[in-house]
Every structure is written in structure tokens, then in C-alpha cells.
Design a protein around this motif. Structure first.
Motif, short mmCIF file in Angstrom:
data_model
loop_
_atom_site.label_atom_id
_atom_site.label_comp_id
_atom_site.label_asym_id
_atom_site.label_seq_id
_atom_site.Cartn_x
_atom_site.Cartn_y
_atom_site.Cartn_z
N LYS A 73 0.83 -1.20 0.00
CA LYS A 73 0.00 0.00 0.00
C LYS A 73 0.87 1.25 0.00
CE LYS A 73 -0.89 1.72 3.93
NZ LYS A 73 -1.33 2.14 5.28
N SER A 74 1.86 1.25 0.89
CA SER A 74 2.69 2.45 1.06
C SER A 74 3.45 2.77 -0.23
CB SER A 74 3.69 2.24 2.20
OG SER A 74 2.98 2.11 3.41
N ARG B 185 2.61 5.94 -3.04
CA ARG B 185 3.71 6.87 -3.37
C ARG B 185 4.02 6.81 -4.86
NH1 ARG B 185 4.54 5.52 1.86
NH2 ARG B 185 5.93 6.69 3.24
N THR C 233 -2.18 7.50 3.45
CA THR C 233 -1.15 7.62 2.42
C THR C 233 -1.64 8.36 1.18
OG1 THR C 233 -1.74 5.41 1.63
CG2 THR C 233 0.18 5.58 3.11
N ARG D 148 -2.23 12.66 3.42
CA ARG D 148 -1.08 13.47 3.86
C ARG D 148 -0.21 13.91 2.69
NH1 ARG D 148 -1.57 9.95 8.59
NH2 ARG D 148 -3.17 10.93 9.86
N ALA E 276 3.81 12.33 15.94
CA ALA E 276 2.49 11.72 15.74
C ALA E 276 2.50 10.80 14.52
CB ALA E 276 1.42 12.78 15.57
N SER E 277 3.12 11.24 13.45
CA SER E 277 3.10 10.45 12.22
C SER E 277 4.28 10.81 11.32
CB SER E 277 1.80 10.70 11.45
OG SER E 277 1.84 10.10 10.19
N SER E 278 4.91 9.78 10.78
CA SER E 278 5.99 10.01 9.80
C SER E 278 5.42 10.45 8.46
CB SER E 278 6.80 8.73 9.60
OG SER E 278 6.01 7.78 8.89
N GLN E 279 4.12 10.23 8.27
CA GLN E 279 3.52 10.56 6.98
C GLN E 279 3.59 12.06 6.69
OE1 GLN E 279 -0.41 8.90 6.51
NE2 GLN E 279 0.26 6.83 6.95
N SER F 113 7.87 5.86 13.35
CA SER F 113 7.75 5.11 12.08
C SER F 113 8.85 5.49 11.08
CB SER F 113 6.37 5.36 11.44
OG SER F 113 5.33 5.11 12.35
N TYR G 5 9.49 4.42 7.27
CA TYR G 5 8.65 4.94 6.18
C TYR G 5 9.28 6.20 5.57
CZ TYR G 5 5.00 1.66 7.51
OH TYR G 5 4.28 0.52 7.78
N PRO H 168 4.85 0.02 13.37
CA PRO H 168 3.58 0.03 14.10
C PRO H 168 2.50 -0.84 13.46
CG PRO H 168 3.87 2.08 12.87
CD PRO H 168 5.18 1.35 12.81
N ASP H 169 2.52 -1.02 12.15
CA ASP H 169 1.45 -1.81 11.51
C ASP H 169 1.65 -3.30 11.78
OD1 ASP H 169 0.75 0.67 10.61
OD2 ASP H 169 0.94 0.23 8.48
N ASN I 73 1.18 6.12 18.83
CA ASN I 73 0.39 6.62 17.69
C ASN I 73 -0.59 5.58 17.13
OD1 ASN I 73 1.95 5.11 15.88
ND2 ASN I 73 2.37 6.85 14.53
N LYS J 12 -4.79 5.95 14.52
CA LYS J 12 -4.87 5.26 13.22
C LYS J 12 -6.34 4.92 12.92
CE LYS J 12 -0.02 4.06 13.38
NZ LYS J 12 0.52 4.64 12.14
O1 LIG Z 1 4.10 6.32 5.19
C1 LIG Z 1 3.40 5.31 5.15
O2 LIG Z 1 3.17 4.69 4.10
C2 LIG Z 1 2.84 4.78 6.42
C3 LIG Z 1 3.35 5.20 7.63
C4 LIG Z 1 2.84 4.69 8.92
O3 LIG Z 1 2.07 5.72 9.50
P1 LIG Z 1 2.63 6.69 10.67
O4 LIG Z 1 3.84 7.35 10.18
O5 LIG Z 1 1.47 7.60 10.87
O6 LIG Z 1 2.90 5.82 11.88
C5 LIG Z 1 1.98 3.45 8.77
O7 LIG Z 1 1.30 3.18 9.97
C6 LIG Z 1 1.00 3.60 7.64
O8 LIG Z 1 0.20 2.46 7.50
C7 LIG Z 1 1.72 3.81 6.32
#
Ligand SMILES: O=C(O)C1=C[C@@H](OP(=O)(O)O)[C@@H](O)[C@H](O)C1
Ligand SMILES: C=C(OP(=O)(O)O)C(=O)O
Length: 436
Positions: free
Chosen positions: A26-27, A31, A103, A106, A177-180, A206, A209, A321-322, A345, A349
Motif C-alpha cells: 500500500k505504502s 507513493r 497515504t 497526507r 504523531a506520524s511520519s507521513q 515510524s 517509512y 507500528p502496523d 500513535n 490510526k
Molecule cells: O508512510 C506510510 O506509508 C505509512 C506510515 C505509517 O504511519 P505513521 O507514520 O502515521 O505511523 C503506517 O502506519 C502507515 O500504515 C503507512
């Protein structure tokens, strides 16, 4: 997939053996779709092994609404030809509904803030849960950079209205909170005319990522200078360049269910699509399963697993985390207490995963302690049958499916929510565990 399933009962599942081919990540898929769309006009990228699921369909539909030409044969076709538009969007829709796809939300928030040229504004929104998932740190950073963003219901949450105005400069973003948010800025800032510095503050979650984003940006011709763990230099005026063909590797988070299933049930199972060459952090879950006692061999592009007596782990899962969700139910089949640390975090989700996990694990008899950022799980002497609520969270459905290997079995409500990232998951589980 049986589209009638309101719930599914799994009981006494067997070996989980043979071979499973993972769907695309998915990630990576989301992208790759966006980066291919950002390539120069006249450049076509052929993406293969693209995951087809709710989250990737949201990205595909959003790009189509923006006027990007995508050649995709059918709703299930995993080959997508994307025609670049260089960030000059041929259409200006008033709104994009991104469901609950982080994904998509953000990266598009940042990329559209950097590329929006029309006088008209565009609103990014999502489903009810997406409207509860914060994007405050990202919105703050973009507003600091001159983007006139507006949040129509609550500051820092979608829906967010975007207009042109983002400028380069120094961006400071809280990554706790999130790497996204960071990945989103890494994808967007090269498109600005001016240079940027991106500074990360807070404990960055995370992290793999972010590495994934950097690796993919490099494949698409974008140059980011990594000064150190907390600072990137990003030249402006860069143009995404198509690699021509891009293969989406298998989904490493999805691999966690099969690693766990074979570790519990014996296997042997070959999991194709990820391995030592993977650019996804979640592939490290294979090492966790090995540390628990299972026999795991990681090849370049596939993994082999065989079960054994399993021992619980005490570990920090901030980087994965996933996949860590799978450890919560795998731990029920191990000796000892499973400690899943540093996953605060989880609460922002698809659902509050710490609370949901604690509630549902107790239904099958586990003794559970939940803290602000961790969960500690001791299995009962004998697992009880539970009717598991999944809270519209695909990972709740998939990781609780492992309880099908217990004598008591499990009933999972709304198993079809797995369509967010793995529509064929339950079909695959039934295939791999069918009695000979
Ligand atoms: O960048 C990505 O593709 C992701 C980053 C993670 O999120 P966080 O950075 O919010 O933890 C992950 O949990 C999400 O399923 C996909
Ligand atoms: C957290 C997840 O999704 P999202 O990309 O929507 O954040 C997930 O897939 O577990």
C-alpha cells in the motif's frame, strides 16, 4: 471474496502451508502513483503489481479527478500506466474524498499545497474516522511556509481547504504523531521554486517509512540531501523523472499475518514478494518471529517460515507500528507475556488501536494491561471463543483471524473491512489452511 460476509467464524484452521504471493505494498503503491503523476509531461510510467484496494483506489480516483491520465484496465488490474503532468493539474475539482487513506491524504495535502495554481480552492476530505485523525503538525508546517490552509470543522483535522501560496524556506515539523507528515513534505518541497530546509523535532515515529520515501524519491530522480537524522536540504525547482517501469514490491505489513500464521500452525510456508531486498521497514517482523522461536529464512525476494514452540517478546515497535498489531494476537500462542512498547500513535490510526486491542483481547481470555503508549498481553491457559469487533480497522480483522488456529476459534465481525489494504485476505487464509 464473499461479499456477503457480515461476519466470519474461523475454527481449527490447519497448517497454513504452501505458498502465498503478497499483494503490492500500500505504502509503495500510493507513493508510486503520485510520484509517477508528478513526472514531467510526456513521461509515462508503467507501475506493476500495484495493490488494488480501498486505499489505492482513493489515490487513483483522486489523481483521475485532478485530470491525470491513468491507463488501468479494470478494477482489479495491477498494472497501471501513469502519464505525468509535472504538477500542472489538468482539472481543478472542488473536493477530493480520500476515505480513510492516510497515504493519500497526507502526501496530497502537501503536494497540492506546493503545486496548486488555480484561483479556485480545493478541499481534501475523508470519511468520519479520517476527520478525527490529526494532520495538525503538517498543516502548521505548511501554513508557516505560506500556504493559506483552512480547516473547515476543527483546526488540524480534515477537511482542509488548499489554495496556492506555499513558499520554500525552513520547515520545522513535529514527527512524534506520524511520519507521513514528513514523507509528505519530502515529496512536495522539491516542487517549489525555492530551496527548503526540513527540520524534524520531537521523537520521530515510524522512521523506516521516511527511508522508504527517500528511496522512492531517488528512483524518481529527486535529490534530497540528508544532513543528519533530523535535517534535510531540499533544492527547489526539481522535476520528477520517470523510471519508465516501477515494480511495487509485496506488502510487508500483510506478510506479518502469514509469518504469524505459519509460526503458529507449522507451515512450511513460502511468502513471495518481500525479502532481504525490501525497502519496507515492516519486513523486520520476520526477525521478530524468528526471535520467538520459529524457523525463518529470509531470501532476497521471499521468506520461508516453519513453526516451532514460540516464546513471547518484549520489544519496542515504534519503527513497525502496523506489523506490531500482529504481535498482539501472535503473542496469544507464545509462552510468556508479550510486551508491545512505544506505539502511542496506534491511537490515531484507523481506530484507537490500543483501546480496541485491549477490549478485544480480553474477550478471548487474555490478561491485558494498556498504558498510554504500550500494551502487555498474557495469554490465558486456554483461549476462549470471542466475537471480535473490528472498528472499521482492516488490521483488527486480519490479526484476530489468527485466533482461528485455536481450538475455541473466533468470530470476526465485518471482516470485509480488510479491503482497505488486502481485499483477498480471507480467501487466501481459507485456501492456505484448507484440510488436504
Ligand atoms: O508512510 C506510510 O506509508 C505509512 C506510515 C505509517 O504511519 P505513521 O507514520 O502515521 O505511523 C503506517 O502506519 C502507515 O500504515 C503507512
Ligand atoms: C495506519 C494505517 O493506514 P494509513 O495509511 O491510513 O495511516 C495502516 O494501514 O495500518
Amino acid at each position: 471474496m464473499n461479499t456477503e460476509w457480515a461476519e466470519i467464524t474461523l475454527k481449527n484452521l490447519r497448517q497454513c502451508q504452501g505458498e502465498v504471493i503478497l499483494p503490492g505494498s500500500k505504502s509503495i503503491a500510493n507513493r508510486a502513483l503520485l510520484m509517477a503523476a508528478l513526472c514531467d509531461q510526456g513521461q509515462r510510467t508503467t507501475l506493476t503489481n500495484v495493490l488494488r484496494s480501498d486505499d489505492t483506489d482513493r489515490m487513483i480516483e483522486a489523481l483521475q479527478a485532478l485530470g491525470v491520465r491513468l491507463e488501468v484496465e479494470s478494477a482489479t488490474s495491477t498494472t497501471v500506466h501513469v502519464h505525468g503532468c509535472g504538477g500542472h493539474w489538468p482539472q481543478q475539482p472542488a473536493e477530493l474524498d480520500l476515505g480513510n487513506a492516510g497515504t493519500a491524504m497526507r502526501p496530497l495535502l502537501a503536494v497540492l499545497s506546493a503545486t496548486w495554481q488555480a484561483d479556485a480552492r480545493i478541499t481534501l476530505t475523508g470519511d468520519a474516522r479520517m476527520q478525527e485523525r490529526p494532520v495538525a503538525a503538517l498543516v502548521d508546517a505548511l501554513v508557516q511556509g505560506g500556504a493559506p490552509l483552512q480547516c473547515s470543522s476543527q483546526w488540524g483535522y480534515p477537511p482542509v481547504r488548499i489554495a496556492a501560496g506555499l513558499q520554500g524556506g525552513t520547515f520545522t515539523i513535529d514527527g512524534s504523531a506520524s511520519s507521513q507528515y514528513i514523507s509528505a513534505l519530502l515529496m512536495a518541497l522539491p516542487l517549489l521554486p525555492q530551496d527548503s530546509v526540513l527540520r524534524l523535532v520531537g521523537e520521530v515515529v515510524s522512521r523506516p517509512y521516511i527511508e522508504l520515501t527517500l528511496a522512492m524519491l531517488a528512483r524518481f530522480g529527486i535529490d534530497i540531501i540528508v544532513q543528519n537524522d533530523h535535517q534535510f536540504l531540499i533544492a527547489g525547482g526539481q522535476r520528477y523523472q520517470s523510471p519508465g517501469h516501477y515494480w511495487v514490491e509485496g506488502d510487508a505489513s500483510a506478510a506479518s499475518y502469514w509469518l504469524a500464521a505459519a509460526a503458529i500452525a507449522g507451515g512450511p510456508l513460502t511468502i513471495r514478494g518481500v525479502g532481504r531486498l525490501s525497502i519496507q521497514g515492516d519486513v523486520a517482523f520476520a526477525d521478530c518471529v524468528a526471535q520467538m522461536g520459529a524457523k525463518v529464512t529470509i531470501h532476497d525476494e521471499y521468506i520461508e517460515v516453519e513453526g516451532a514452540a514460540l516464546y513471547a517478546l518484549d520489544a519496542d515497535y515504534n519503527a513497525i507500528p502496523d506489523a506490531a498489531m500482529t504481535m498482539a494476537t501472535l503473542g496469544l500462542f507464545a509462552t510468556g507475556t508479550t510486551h508491545i512498547r512505544n506505539v502511542a500513535n496506534w491511537r490515531i490510526k484507523e481506530t484507537d488501536r490500543l483501546a480496541a486491542m485491549a477490549t478485544e483481547l480480553r474477550k478471548v481470555g487474555a490478561q491485558v494491561e494498556e498504558t498510554a503508549s504500550s500494551i502487555h498481553i498474557t495469554p490465558p491457559a486456554e483461549l476462549r471463543h470471542g466475537v471480535i469487533d473490528t472498528y472499521h480497522d482492516h488490521r483488527m480483522a486480519m490479526c484476530f483471524a489468527l485466533l482461528g488456529f485455536s481450538n475455541a476459534g473466533v468470530t470476526i465481525r465485518d471482516p470485509l473491512c480488510c479491503a482497505k489494504t488486502y481485499p483477498t485476505f480471507f480467501d487466501e487464509l481459507l485456501r492456505l489452511t484448507a484440510a488436504e
